[in-house]
Every structure is written in structure tokens, then in C-alpha cells.
Motif scaffolding. Structure first.
Motif, PDB file in Angstrom:
ATOM      1  N   ASN A   1       0.815  -1.202   0.000  1.00  0.00           N
ATOM      2  CA  ASN A   1       0.000   0.000   0.000  1.00  0.00           C
ATOM      3  C   ASN A   1       0.854   1.260   0.000  1.00  0.00           C
ATOM      4  O   ASN A   1       1.733   1.431   0.841  1.00  0.00           O
ATOM      5  CB  ASN A   1      -0.928   0.004   1.216  1.00  0.00           C
TER       6      ASN A   1
ATOM      7  N   PRO B   1      -2.519   6.522  -8.142  1.00  0.00           N
ATOM      8  CA  PRO B   1      -2.479   5.054  -8.019  1.00  0.00           C
ATOM      9  C   PRO B   1      -1.478   4.444  -8.990  1.00  0.00           C
ATOM     10  O   PRO B   1      -1.101   5.051  -9.989  1.00  0.00           O
ATOM     11  CB  PRO B   1      -3.915   4.635  -8.371  1.00  0.00           C
TER      12      PRO B   1
ATOM     13  N   ASN C   1     -10.136   6.560  -4.538  1.00  0.00           N
ATOM     14  CA  ASN C   1      -9.341   5.655  -5.357  1.00  0.00           C
ATOM     15  C   ASN C   1     -10.020   4.288  -5.362  1.00  0.00           C
ATOM     16  O   ASN C   1     -10.230   3.691  -4.305  1.00  0.00           O
ATOM     17  CB  ASN C   1      -7.925   5.558  -4.787  1.00  0.00           C
TER      18      ASN C   1
ATOM     19  N   ASN D   1      -9.987   0.383  -6.475  1.00  0.00           N
ATOM     20  CA  ASN D   1      -9.228  -0.776  -6.943  1.00  0.00           C
ATOM     21  C   ASN D   1     -10.189  -1.917  -7.260  1.00  0.00           C
ATOM     22  O   ASN D   1     -11.223  -2.066  -6.603  1.00  0.00           O
ATOM     23  CB  ASN D   1      -8.235  -1.248  -5.875  1.00  0.00           C
TER      24      ASN D   1
ATOM     25  N   THR E   1     -10.117   5.153  -0.152  1.00  0.00           N
ATOM     26  CA  THR E   1      -9.763   4.050  -1.046  1.00  0.00           C
ATOM     27  C   THR E   1     -10.793   2.945  -0.905  1.00  0.00           C
ATOM     28  O   THR E   1     -11.113   2.530   0.215  1.00  0.00           O
ATOM     29  CB  THR E   1      -8.364   3.491  -0.722  1.00  0.00           C
TER      30      THR E   1
END
Length: 715
Positions: free
Chosen positions: A129, A429, A517, A519, A605
């Protein structure tokens, strides 16, 4: 009764490096529409050929066929965010704030890869991370530093076609395989009567003319043409006619009325004729040229089962005359139709918008791949082509990726970002660029220090340096103009092939902004996680709500995973995004129950988890009694701690419910119940095995106090 009148025009959009052609269908709706399923009348005359004139302004009103439209996939995955596992992902429109993903191009989302074997997918271990968003950074700690240039070329005033957004101004997407059925939201330029991949595949090889069995009907009682149902892009139709079938068919109308899949199967070579792209010796653009540049998908070309060579290349001189740019890219992004064309030997698709080349994998006869000037970010599918030499048989240079704009804080601006603790910087990112072995290629900031001609519009307008091989930090951001964004620009180059390119992240600056963000990762059976897609950065004002499903980039990535055979787990985790933290309940990762969140001063995130076949399965078992109100009281050990048990395994296991039944001297077992949220409990007393309900699941074994006989003694 009057019918719809439809003409296909071609509208120009200014891109970061010139002009981008996009096919726009302008539809005029007449009165007299009958009730029930309807469609936009297909042009049948030569005066309704694709026009070469440019149409300014937004799209005109659009009348779409009506029929049994499939449920929007967004509904399915939206519901599953709260707990029910979904298997489809919705596709939303561009919010104008999606952004930082490693790889793609102006118009193309990553097409579906045919292989669903995890070991063959371009997955990558989730990186250690790195805090994204605004951080305090010492630039001296960064490597490969570059200096921002005062160059601003990404327009704020024109509608641009970003990498993963395939939709037009009306929100109609050309990603046709998202919905396997009819949907007004997923159509290509032309008649817009695409009924889904299954319907198209079931059309007979010799079917031609009108499809009288189509569920769609025009206002005059007629039905769509077969060709519009299996080759939906009118630009591709016109191009195939001009390239290969003008001797058989004198007009485009004749071609459309009579052309069949069987005829396409006779074709061994498709070649874009440079001479046909010009109408005269002055190299003015022809309708053929505009058809080549405007088509977005090769859907239908899968029926060219004997195809050996495909050559698509715009005439550079004509592009200069048409757009004042010889390196103008065409709109084609979707080449999935090539997936099963195993006789392909040579493919040239230069100066287009292709991002995903999974369709070129497993082709034993393929010896030449020339796909320079596209938006490819992963060349690992080519590793399965036995006859292809990556060094001598490919040309993969000058890839270019344009991401949707983000908004960052003015505190990052040059002259405003110095603090007592260091320099305020913006960490984006990690970018994911894959070489032939599916290994990550390093990226670094780009300032065009060598003044190269082709990337002259691409340099970063911010200073940058690398935190690691795939993550950059940006500082001293220069403010864009009223009409153009600033750019966070990145470059990569593969030392083992010609594969190289640029990633351009446009940005604007404002006060009080933050970001989310997102993912997308694969949750493996052992609890480990792999990246399935580049991260996406969504920005907005602090305090504003962000609906992730309204973001075209994220939705494209989600739909890609569904198409690859992955299943949405129902888990969206914040914080670390680690399943291990969520299952441990340590507070480092919390499950989100909605696709909407409110932006705060601190960046957020999210990690969206998919799985393949099986999930890790963590079952906690409690023992206790329930009163009439449903309150559960634990049975305790001698030390006062609750009696518990657990199961840690995979979701495909058969776990006998009775194996967790315990005997207590003062209690009698009555049944069992399960829950995934600790609030809603389902009775499973009659189940032989524990039914899988979620990756993290609670079981309560319910007992009642045993009644003891009372013995009395008479005196």
C-alpha cells in the motif's frame, strides 16, 4: 404512415493530439408511430449513405427501437453491494471525474479476454500500500524526476472520448457485449438494432434482407435487416462493401439487402485502400475514409472464418486535409470479433484506439502484428502465438492513453505547496503496463526533454518523480487555461520489444476537493488478492456524493471482469481493502453497503473484490439461547467466556451442520440460524450442510434450558 428518417453523419471532436472522428447518428422522428416494439428506419437509398459533412453541436434527438430491453446490469451489481452476490456489473455514463488508471486509449475500454484461467490473465499481486492523494513529500526522495512544462492541450470545451468511456453525448455505449440482448444504452452507429451476441450468432449463414422474426418493428410494420443485427456498425458495413464487394453489389443499399455471413466467410484479406480514402488527386477525404475512421467495433467480422490478413491504416495525407493532423486516430477500439479467427497470419491496425489485444491470443499462424499508435497497455496475450517473434514480427510503439480528467486541490499549485514539513505532492495510483511475460513495466514522468515531434502535445505540466517503478508523485502543478487542462504525463518503454507509450491524466485545480481511489481485485481461495484492473481515481468537492456506478471507467472495468468469468463477491472494502483485515474485524477494512460515498477532506480508497469459482469461507459459530423477543444469550465456559467455534476454508466445501453441534449438561439443542450481517438471521435447522451465504458468515447454534425433574420427600 410516416417512418423514422435516419442519416449517419460524422462529427469531429478535438482530442489531445488533433481531431478525433466520432460517428453520430442524427434522427428525425415523424408522427404516426405505432404502439409496441419499434425501431429507427434503416437508410435504404444512396442519399442516406454515411455523409462526409461535419455536424457541429450535440447529438440530435434519437428515436431508438423499443422491445424487450434487458435489465440494466447496473441494477444487479448495485443490489449485490449490500450482500447478495451479483454476476453482472452496470455501466454508467462518464461523470467527468474518472481518472487515474494505468492503460487504455481515447475511445476504448479493455475488451473481453477469452481466457478465464486466472493463471493466464494479466493479474498482478496487489502492491504494498502506497498512500494516494495529497501527501507531504521530499522531492529529493524521488527518482527519475522531471520538470513540468507550460504546455496545455487537452480541451475543456470539446467532448473528448476517453480511454474507458465508449459512450456518446447521449450516453449510448458501443460496448455491445455488456448486455446480451436489446438495449437502447448499447448500440453502434447505424440502425441501432443490435439484439445481443446470442441473437447475432443464431442468424443463419444465408440469411439476408429483412428479419421478419425480429422482436423489433418499424412504424410501417417492417423489421430490421439481418445485416444490422449481426454487423451493427454502419461504418464497418460500408468499409467491407467498398473494400471487398463493390463488384457484386453496385450500391450500399443492394449490399445491405443481400449480404450474408456466408459471403463474408469467403474473404481471406481485408485491406484499407489508400486510394479509395481520397476522392480526388487533392486527397480530400472520401466517405470510405470516414467509414474507416468512424467505426468503433469489428462485431460481425467473426464470421470471416477464412480471414488471413487484416490491414487497417488511415491515409496520412487525407488525415492532414481532414483534420490537420496526419497522426489522427480512428475510433476503432473493439476487436473481440477476431478472437476465434484462427487462420489469421497478419494484422495491421495502426492509428486507432484499440486497448485490449486478448483477441489476438492463441493464433498459431499469426506472424505479424503491427498495432502502433493505439492504446495498448498489455501485450502478454501475444505470448501464446507460437509463430510470432515479438522482436521482429511486431510493431507496438507510440501507444497513447488518455484518461478522464480529475480535479485536484489548488494547494498543489506551484508556489502554494510549500509547508513546514515538506512539499505537498499528489500521489496517483499505480499504473499497470504489462510486457510479454505479464510483468509490470516501469513508468516515469514525461517532459519531452528531447522535443520529439509525435509526443509534443503530451508533456507533463507538473514536476514528477517516482516512488517506485509503478507509482509517481506530482508536485508544483501548473494551472491550466480556461480552455485546456493541465496534464500529469507518464511514459513507458519495453526493453525487449518496440512496445512503448504515454499515459496522459488531465487535471483541473480547485479548492476543497478530495478523491476516491477505486481498486478492482481478485480474491483468491487462500485470501490473497490480485489486481485485475488499473486503479481509478474519482475526484470531487469535499462533502459531495460520488456514485461509483455513474463512473464509466469503473463500470468498464467491472464489466470486463464479468466477461472474463469472474463473479462479484458482494464485497467493497474501504481502508486497506484487505479481506484479511475485514474478516478479522480489526477495523482496518470496513465493508461498504452502497456504491455511493461522500467525499471527505481525507482521500478514500475502495477495493471491489471479485472471485473465480470459490471464495475463502470464514464461519464463526456461537452457542446460546434465545428468548421470546429473539435476544441471544451466549452459553459460557467456566471462566465466563462465550463458547465458540469456527470454520476457515473455501466456499466449495461441504461442512456438516451437525459437526458443530455440542452437548451441554444444562441445555437441549433446538436448531441453527445463519447471517452475513449479524442483523438478519435465516433458519438452517433442516440443512444437512451449512449453506454458503457469504465469505464471512455467522452461525448461531440455538439451545433451550433443560428442564430438570424435581424429587420431593414426604416426611
Amino acid at each position: 404512415m410516416k417512418n423514422f428518417e435516419q442519416r449517419t453523419h460524422y462529427k469531429m471532436y478535438k482530442s489531445h493530439k488533433g481531431w478525433l472522428v466520432a460517428g453520430i447518428t442524427v434522427t428525425t422522428m415523424a408522427v404516426g408511430i405505432i404502439a409496441g416494439p419499434q425501431g429507427t428506419q434503416t437508410a435504404q437509398a444512396d442519399d442516406n449513405l454515411p455523409k462526409t459533412e461535419n455536424v457541429s453541436g450535440a447529438n440530435g434527438s434519437s428515436s431508438k427501437p423499443e422491445g424487450s430491453e434487458q435489465q440494466d446490469p447496473a441494477n444487479s451489481i448495485q443490489n449485490s453491494a449490500g450482500g447478495t452476490n451479483g454476476n453482472t456489473a452496470g455501466a454508467g455514463g462518464d461523470t467527468g471525474s474518472a481518472g487515474n488508471a494505468g492503460g487504455a486509449g481515447k475511445t476504448g475500454a479493455t475488451p473481453v479476454t477469452e481466457s478465464t484461467d486466472v493463471t493466464n490473465d494479466a493479474t498482478t499481486s496487489a502492491p504494498t500500500n502506497v498512500k494516494t492523494g495529497i501527501t507531504v513529500q521530499n522531492p529529493d526522495d524521488l527518482t527519475d524526476k522531471v520538470t513540468g512544462q507550460a504546455v496545455f492541450n487537452v480541451s475543456k470545451t470539446h467532448r473528448l472520448q476517453y480511454t474507458y468511456d465508449h459512450s456518446d453525448a447521449n450516453g449510448v455505449s458501443t460496448d455491445l457485449r455488456v448486455v446480451n440482448g436489446y438495449s437502447t444504452k448499447y448500440q453502434a452507429q447505424g440502425s441501432k438494432v443490435w439484439l445481443g451476441e446470442t441473437y447475432a450468432n443464431n442468424i443463419a449463414q444465408d440469411a439476408k434482407g429483412m428479419d421478419v422474426n425480429s422482436p423489433l418493428q418499424y412504424s410501417d410494420g417492417t423489421h430490421p435487416l439481418y445485416i444490422d443485427e449481426w454487423m451493427p456498425d454502419s461504418g464497418l458495413q460500408y468499409f467491407i462493401w467498398q473494400s471487398n464487394f463493390t463488384k457484386q453489389y453496385a450500391t450500399i443499399a443492394d449490399f445491405r439487402d443481400n449480404f450474408t455471413k456466408a459471403e463474408l466467410a469467403t474473404v481471406t484479406s481485408i485491406y484499407s485502400d489508400e486510394n479509395k480514402q481520397a476522392v480526388n488527386s487533392n486527397n480530400q477525404p472520401s466517405t470510405y475514409y470516414y467509414a474507416l475512421m468512424s467505426m468503433t467495433t469489428l462485431e460481425g467480422l467473426q464470421n470471416a472464418t477464412n480471414l488471413q490478413s487484416l490491414y487497417l491504416n488511415p491515409n496520412l495525407v487525407v488525415s492532414v486535409n481532414a483534420y490537420n493532423d496526419g497522426f489522427q486516430s480512428g475510433n476503432l477500439w473493439d476487436i473481440r470479433a477476431l478472437s476465434n479467427l484462427n487462420k489469421l497470419q497478419r494484422i495491421t491496425v495502426r492509428l486507432f484506439s484499440v486497448n485490449d489485444i486478448s483477441a489476438l491470443s492463441n493464433k498459431d499462424q499469426l506472424t505479424t502484428v503491427d498495432m502502433a499508435y493505439n492504446q495498448i497497455t498489455d501485450i502478454s496475450p501475444l505470448a501464446t502465438d507460437k509463430s510470432l517473434d515479438i522482436k521482429t514480427g511486431t510493431q507496438l510503439a507510440e501507444q497513447h492513453v488518455l484518461l478522464a480528467p480529475i480535479t485536484v486541490s489548488t494547494a498543489l499549485g506551484k508556489g502554494q505547496n510549500d509547508t513546514a514539513d515538506g512539499t505537498l505532492s499528489y500521489t496517483t495510483p499505480s499504473f499497470i503496463i504489462k510486457d510479454l511475460s505479464a510483468a509490470n513495466l516501469p513508468v516515469k514522468g514525461f517532459d519531452n526533454a528531447n522535443n520529439a515531434k509525435y509526443p509534443s502535445l503530451f508533456p507533463s505540466s507538473a514536476d514528477a518523480g517516482s516512488i517506485n517503478d509503478n507509482t509517481l508523485s506530482w508536485y508544483n502543478l501548473l494551472t491550466g487555461t480556461d480552455t485546456d487542462y493541465g496534464s500529469l504525463s507518464t511514459i513507458w518503454s519495453d526493453p525487449n520489444s518496440s512496445f512503448a507509450g504515454y499515459i496522459i491524466q488531465p487535471y483541473d485545480m480547485a479548492e476543497d476537493v478530495s478523491d476516491l481511489n477505486v481498486n478492482i481485485q481478485l480474491l483468491q481461495a487462500d485470501g490473497q488478492q490480485l489486481n485485475l484492473a488499473p486503479a481509478t481515481l474519482i475526484s470531487g468537492d469535499v462533502g459531495s456524493d460520488v456514485n461509483v456506478q455513474a463512473n464509466a471507467t469503473v463500470m468498464t472495468f467491472l464489466n470486463q471482469q464479468i466477461a472474463k468469468g469472474y463473479t462479484f463477491s458482494g464485497l467493497i472494502l474501504d481502508g486497506t481493502g484487505l479481506y484479511s483485515d475485514w474478516s478479522a474485524g480489526n477495523g482496518k477494512a470496513t465493508r461498504q453497503t452502497s456504491w455511493t460515498t461522500t467525499l471527505t477532506d481525507a482521500p478514500k480508497t475502495w477495493t471491489v473484490l471479485f472471485y473465480k469459482d470459490v471464495l475463502p469461507w470464514n464461519v464463526s459459530v456461537d452457542y446460546g439461547t434465545k428468548d421470546a423477543a429473539g435476544n441471544f444469550t451466549p452459553i459460557t465456559n467456566e471462566d465466563g467466556t462465550p463458547v465458540t467455534d469456527k470454520y476457515n476454508g473455501t466456499s466449495d466445501a461441504q461442512v456438516a451442520l451437525n459437526s458443530y453441534r455440542k452437548d451441554f449438561p444444562d441445555y437441549v439443542y433446538t436448531g441453527a440460524e445463519t447471517s452475513v450481517d449479524g442483523k438478519t438471521w435465516t433458519d438452517i435447522s433442516q440443512s444437512t450442510d451449512i449453506p454458503f451465504a457469504g465469505a464471512k458468515q455467522a452461525i448461531r447454534m440455538v439451545y433451550v434450558n433443560a428442564k430438570r425433574a424435581t424429587v420431593s420427600h414426604d416426611g
